[in-house]
Design an enzyme around this catalytic site. Structure first.
Site, PDB file in Angstrom:
ATOM      1  N   ASP A  97       0.868  -1.183   0.000  1.00 38.55           N
ATOM      2  CA  ASP A  97       0.000   0.000   0.000  1.00 38.55           C
ATOM      3  C   ASP A  97       0.905   1.233   0.000  1.00 38.55           C
ATOM      4  O   ASP A  97       1.669   1.452   0.949  1.00 38.55           O
ATOM      5  CB  ASP A  97      -0.921  -0.001   1.219  1.00 38.55           C
ATOM      6  CG  ASP A  97      -1.817   1.226   1.254  1.00 38.55           C
ATOM      7  OD1 ASP A  97      -2.753   1.306   0.446  1.00 38.55           O
ATOM      8  OD2 ASP A  97      -1.544   2.119   2.091  1.00 38.55           O
ATOM      9  N   GLU A 193      -1.371  -1.682  -6.152  1.00 39.27           N
ATOM     10  CA  GLU A 193      -2.595  -0.968  -6.502  1.00 39.27           C
ATOM     11  C   GLU A 193      -2.480  -0.353  -7.885  1.00 39.27           C
ATOM     12  O   GLU A 193      -1.392   0.043  -8.314  1.00 39.27           O
ATOM     13  CB  GLU A 193      -2.879   0.142  -5.481  1.00 39.27           C
ATOM     14  CG  GLU A 193      -3.149  -0.357  -4.080  1.00 39.27           C
ATOM     15  CD  GLU A 193      -3.350   0.786  -3.107  1.00 39.27           C
ATOM     16  OE1 GLU A 193      -4.470   0.952  -2.605  1.00 39.27           O
ATOM     17  OE2 GLU A 193      -2.379   1.515  -2.856  1.00 39.27           O
ATOM     18  N   CYS A 266     -13.635  -1.317  12.824  1.00 41.91           N
ATOM     19  CA  CYS A 266     -14.745  -2.073  12.249  1.00 41.91           C
ATOM     20  C   CYS A 266     -15.917  -2.081  13.233  1.00 41.91           C
ATOM     21  O   CYS A 266     -15.741  -2.332  14.434  1.00 41.91           O
ATOM     22  CB  CYS A 266     -14.308  -3.502  11.935  1.00 41.91           C
ATOM     23  SG  CYS A 266     -15.595  -4.496  11.136  1.00 41.91           S
ATOM     24  N   CYS A 269     -16.882  -6.534  13.712  1.00 39.38           N
ATOM     25  CA  CYS A 269     -16.025  -7.416  14.514  1.00 39.38           C
ATOM     26  C   CYS A 269     -15.200  -6.670  15.557  1.00 39.38           C
ATOM     27  O   CYS A 269     -14.537  -7.298  16.381  1.00 39.38           O
ATOM     28  CB  CYS A 269     -15.102  -8.215  13.602  1.00 39.38           C
ATOM     29  SG  CYS A 269     -13.897  -7.197  12.708  1.00 39.38           S
ATOM     30  N   ASP A 276      -3.413   2.148   6.815  1.00 38.25           N
ATOM     31  CA  ASP A 276      -2.505   1.622   5.797  1.00 38.25           C
ATOM     32  C   ASP A 276      -2.209   0.144   6.011  1.00 38.25           C
ATOM     33  O   ASP A 276      -2.095  -0.624   5.044  1.00 38.25           O
ATOM     34  CB  ASP A 276      -1.206   2.432   5.787  1.00 38.25           C
ATOM     35  CG  ASP A 276      -1.434   3.896   5.439  1.00 38.25           C
ATOM     36  OD1 ASP A 276      -2.436   4.189   4.754  1.00 38.25           O
ATOM     37  OD2 ASP A 276      -0.616   4.740   5.848  1.00 38.25           O
TER      38      ASP A 276
END
Length: 361
Positions: A97, A193, A266, A269, A276
């Site tokens: 990334d 990417e 999140c 979860c 990153d």
């Protein structure tokens, strides 16, 4: 090749290529011989290439002389046999990334995460660059409209400013080559990417930092180093793949994730991880999905073997027209160029119903 084209000395790079004549490396390893130019001393030793040519493992095809960054360079096109180098961990996939805060965050399939800091070579040289630019602006420079030639002091100041630019470019190239060489020589699968760099640099707040990082150059170097040097696999994730918005733990995708939020939390979860790091883990997991899709081949490969999987209709994209053409306006017979009669109006071809399935024989 056609007729020769004129190249402006002001715009085009000063270069020429020699394909015939005497092109050789001297035995001392410090001189090269080129057509029309004779024997020239070079700054860097040519012993490594000379040993391959003498051993018969390389053959010089051509030589290109060019002027770049205030120096004259010569590049030899060589035909040689290069062995494929085995990577250190061929069974491990890594997701990379790219960013500005940190140049690259690498997460592999074993769970290890590495962070490569951004050197920011241009930012460190901005103070010297501004001072050199102010000195150039105080000198009498060239003027194309009046034909005024630059002064000697302007040429010296401009050379000092260009030296700062060249140093930044050399430092950036050295850092990117070291990074891509280490990644290509360690992992068997590299996932990167598909960034729209041309569109990203249109952001006036981030354009300088994005250009200084060299996102496009990193992908270019990884592409040829993985395929040609190590024969490993490189995967480019889809440009619209939500690597930052997807939870690497449960796979939940967030609707929005602004750029200023650097921590991913999140709601399903409860995973809390750096933004990153989460994107790099999703890219690394994409390698397993691509491998599964590549191995999922139905049939025996023989002509006539029918696929046993149920047929799924593909959604139509924007490149397939499904509507009829808008009818043209009726015009009188006196219009210039004539008018289209009703029986001459046509419609675009639509999908034809298939009466019976196609057969090979």
């Amino acid at each position: 090749m056609g007729a020769p084209r004129f190249k402006s000395k002001r715009k085009a790079r000063l270069s020429c290529r020699f394909t015939t004549g005497t092109i050789r490396l001297d035995i001392d390893g410090r001189h090269v011989t080129l057509p029309r130019l004779g024997t020239i001393r070079v700054h860097e030793p040519t012993a490594k290439l000379l040993h391959r040519v003498q051993a018969g493992r390389a053959r010089i095809l051509s030589a290109t002389v060019r002027h770049e960054r205030g120096r004259w360079l010569v590049a030899f096109q060589v035909e040689t046999a290069r062995d494929i180098r085995r990577v250190a961990r061929p069974d491990v996939a890594v997701g990379i990334d790219l960013g500005i805060k940190t140049l690259a965050v690498m997460a592999d399939s074993t769970g290890e995460i590495r962070t490569v800091p951004n050197p920011r070579h241009l930012n460190s040289a901005l103070k010297r660059l501004r001072r050199a630019s102010r000195t150039v602006s105080r000198r009498r420079g060239p003027d194309r409209r009046t034909g005024q030639k630059p002064s000697r002091r302007w040429e010296k100041a401009n050379a000092r400013r260009n030296k700062v630019h060249h140093r930044v470019a050399n430092l950036r190239a050295d850092a990117l080559h070291k990074l891509t060489t280490s990644v290509a020589g360690e992992y068997g699968t590299v996932v990167i990417e598909d960034l729209n760099v041309a569109g990203m640099v249109k952001n006036r707040r981030l354009a300088r930092h994005i250009a200084d990082a060299g996102f496009g150059e990193i992908r270019r170097q990884l592409t040829y180093k993985t395929r040609q040097r190590h024969a490993t696999r490189i995967i480019a994730a889809d440009r619209w793949f939500p690597s930052s918005k997807t939870c690497s733990g449960c796979g939940t995708v967030k609707a929005k994730l602004p750029l200023h939020i650097r921590t991913y939390a999140c709601d399903v979860c409860g995973l809390v991880i750096d933004r990153d790091d989460n994107a790099a883990r999703n890219l690394a997991a994409l390698a397993a999905t691509a491998a599964t899709a590549a191995t999922a081949v139905t049939g025996t490969g023989v002509a006539g073997d029918q696929d046993t999987a149920p047929a799924v209709s593909k959604p139509r994209g924007a490149d397939h027209k499904t509507r009829t053409t808008r009818p043209r306006r009726k015009t009188g017979t006196g219009r210039a160029g004539g008018a289209t009669l009703p029986h001459q109006q046509q419609k675009e071809a639509g999908d034809r119903p298939q009466a019976e399935p196609l057969k090979l024989w």
